[in-house]
Design an enzyme around this catalytic site. Structure first.
Site, PDB file in Angstrom:
ATOM      1  N   GLU A 268       2.928  29.562  18.551  1.00  0.00           N
ATOM      2  CA  GLU A 268       3.771  29.280  19.711  1.00  0.00           C
ATOM      3  C   GLU A 268       4.854  28.323  19.252  1.00  0.00           C
ATOM      4  O   GLU A 268       4.578  27.173  18.894  1.00  0.00           O
ATOM      5  CB  GLU A 268       2.997  28.684  20.881  1.00  0.00           C
ATOM      6  CG  GLU A 268       3.903  28.536  22.099  1.00  0.00           C
ATOM      7  CD  GLU A 268       3.195  27.987  23.316  1.00  0.00           C
ATOM      8  OE1 GLU A 268       3.510  26.838  23.702  1.00  0.00           O
ATOM      9  OE2 GLU A 268       2.332  28.691  23.860  1.00  0.00           O
ATOM     10  N   CYS A 302       7.828  22.768  24.925  1.00  0.00           N
ATOM     11  CA  CYS A 302       8.491  24.020  24.561  1.00  0.00           C
ATOM     12  C   CYS A 302       8.764  24.897  25.767  1.00  0.00           C
ATOM     13  O   CYS A 302       9.588  25.805  25.690  1.00  0.00           O
ATOM     14  CB  CYS A 302       7.678  24.766  23.507  1.00  0.00           C
ATOM     15  SG  CYS A 302       5.946  24.971  23.947  1.00  0.00           S
TER      16      CYS A 302
END
Length: 537
Positions: A268, A302
């Site tokens: 990720e 993020c």
């Protein structure tokens, strides 16, 4: 931990007073670090003050083989235990986490500088994941029966086995969620975990190891290694799967090395996440959601929104409401719930934010609110910032800022908004706001992102723990959460069986081969046509 809340912070003192963890508080946690004799130490600094927190031993690459050996030995016994016993550890960890949340909230704030409300999001997230996997793991890991080639004479089952030892390489920004939260599904699947803690937030993960030990997790099944990229990369040589959360640049390095070693990885990576505000919205409701989407943990996640595309019909009203709400956010350094936003983590992150904003302004961007450092609050505080007129040539237009900065752009239609949202090599999360549920669903399906929220933020995505989340493109691959997140650390084995072979009553490949190749082909052709006619899958 033994300390009380007031040991770390006295509300009556200057909020910039030095936060100190006493040696007696830290010593039990340090016992969970994988570190050989003569180890070096690292001392992180508290973002609220810039003062040292505590010295923590560093793991060396030479420590990793022995840690992996112990992990493999423990994993074999752990995998042999029923799933229900493994799940019971997760349920106890869930209860202990909620019971002891004040301690870990203090650590999260001291190490990351985030506001307490955003620190609690990590507690809630991990408790949510622990409950989900504890209650669902048995069904999700159960053998699956599928149709055999010649029913009822053949059968087939698909089994799931743990991969063995899993590396979880965790960043500094969400240590509890991305460390303990990722370790739980790997553990309940029957794996051991080597958890790489960033030195900035090592204490939070060491606290997590102690929590799992108190919840009944056997020794050596979760070991915390503390170090930088060398330790994270070194882990790849000793594990059977790795999960990495971090920048796209670092993720590509991890992927390349994992490919050389033949180790599967879940990545990720970065996000330049976008939100679209359609013309039919309640601008006040959307502005409130936009504040949550953009400034949680000072934008250091993020999934934070950094681009907002607003239909020109509501642009002025939305911008007014959004700027007004952004300007009203309370910044502060305190181990309580009074602040709406905390600090950036350190000087490097502050420098990046300042550079992106100054570069955008230098290219002609307009500051609508913020764009100021706040040394009166702490060394790394930066005001939540909204920009307009950011041109394509500015770094902030395409690069992830990872801070409390968002750019607002006007669009004339849904089609223009979708095209702008998809104009990025990153595709992690996105959001669409509209009064029409059908319109929102249709727009979401057109957005190139691993997850899209309609009329809410990434918090709704993340909290829906039964659904997978992850990126596309330069935002990574693989998934966490849901059954997919559990299955990432397993491998499948298909077992097919033929009945009646030894009694001569079975119908299988042996009998067909005895008929000769031409007859065999004819029989199988008729069988395939019959299955098609009966619509058998």
């Amino acid at each position: 931990m033994a300390h009380e809340h007031a040991d770390l912070h006295d509300p009556e003192t200057d909020p910039l007073a030095t936060y100190v963890l006493e040696p007696d508080d830290v010593r039990p946690l340090l016992a969970h670090v994988v570190a050989g004799p003569g180890h070096a130490t690292t001392t992180s600094t508290a973002p609220f003050t810039g003062s040292p927190v505590a010295a923590v031993p560093l793991t060396s690459v030479d420590d990793l083989p022995e840690a992996a050996r112990r992990a493999r030995a423990a994993q074999r016994t752990w995998a042999a235990r029923p799933v229900t016993e493994r799940a019971a550890v997760l349920l106890r960890a869930h209860d202990l986490l909620l019971e002891r949340q004040s301690d870990v909230l203090d650590l999260l704030q001291v190490e990351t500088g985030k506001a307490r409300t955003h620190a609690w999001d990590e507690v809630g997230d991990v408790a949510n994941a622990a409950r989900y996997y504890a209650l669902r793991a048995r069904r999700l890991l159960a053998p699956r029966t599928v149709r055999g080639l010649f029913p009822p004479f053949t059968s087939a089952r698909v089994l799931r086995h743990p991969v063995g030892v899993v590396a979880v390489i965790t960043p500094w920004n969400y240590p509890l969620s991305l460390g303990l939260g990722d370790a739980l599904p790997a553990l309940v699947a029957g794996n051991a975990v080597l958890l790489r803690a960033d030195p900035q937030t090592a204490l939070t993960l060491l606290w997590s190891a102690e929590l799992l030990a108190d919840a009944g997790l056997p020794d050596d099944l979760l070991q915390v290694v503390v170090g930088g990229p060398d330790v994270g990369m070194g882990l790849l040589e000793h594990v059977d799967h790795a999960g990495f959360t971090g920048s796209t640049r670092s993720g590509r390095v991890v992927a390349a090395r994992a490919g050389e070693l033949g180790v599967p990885v879940t990545l990720e990576l970065g996000g330049k996440n976008a939100m679209y505000v359609a013309a039919d919205v309640d601008v006040e409701a959307v502005a409130e959601g936009a504040v949550r989407a953009c400034f949680g943990s000072a934008g250091q996640l993020c999934a934070s929104v950094e681009r907002i595309y607003v239909h020109e019909d509501v642009r002025e009203a939305f911008v007014d409401a959004f700027v007004r709400r952004t300007a009203a956010l309370r910044l502060g350094a305190g181990l309580d719930y009074r602040a709406d936003m905390g600090s950036l983590v350190g000087p490097a992150q502050l420098a990046r934010v300042v550079e992106h904003v100054e570069d955008a302004v230098g290219h002609g961007a307009t500051v609508l609110v913020g764009a100021e450092q706040r040394p009166d609050l702490g060394p790394y505080f930066y005001e939540p910032t909204v920009l307009a007129d950011v041109p394509d040539g500015a770094r902030l237009h395409r690069e992830e800022t990872f801070g409390p900065v968002v750019a607002v752009y006007p669009v004339a239609s849904d089609d223009e908004a979708v095209a702008a949202m998809n104009d990025s090599d990153l595709g992690l999360v996105a959001a669409v706001w509209t009064r029409s549920a059908a319109r929102g669903a249709a727009l979401a399906a057109r957005v190139r992102a691993g997850a899209v929220a309609v009329n809410d933020t990434h918090q709704l995505i993340w909290g829906t723990v039964g659904a997978p989340v992850g990126g596309v493109g330069a935002s990574g691959y693989g998934r966490r959460h849901g059954r997919e997140g559990l299955w990432e650390t397993t491998w499948t084995q298909t077992v097919v069986a033929q009945r009646g072979v030894h009694t001569g009553r079975g119908v299988g490949m042996r009998q067909l081969e005895a008929l000769g190749s031409e007859v065999r082909a004819s029989v199988l052709t008729r069988l395939l046509r019959a299955e098609r006619a009966l619509r058998l899958p």
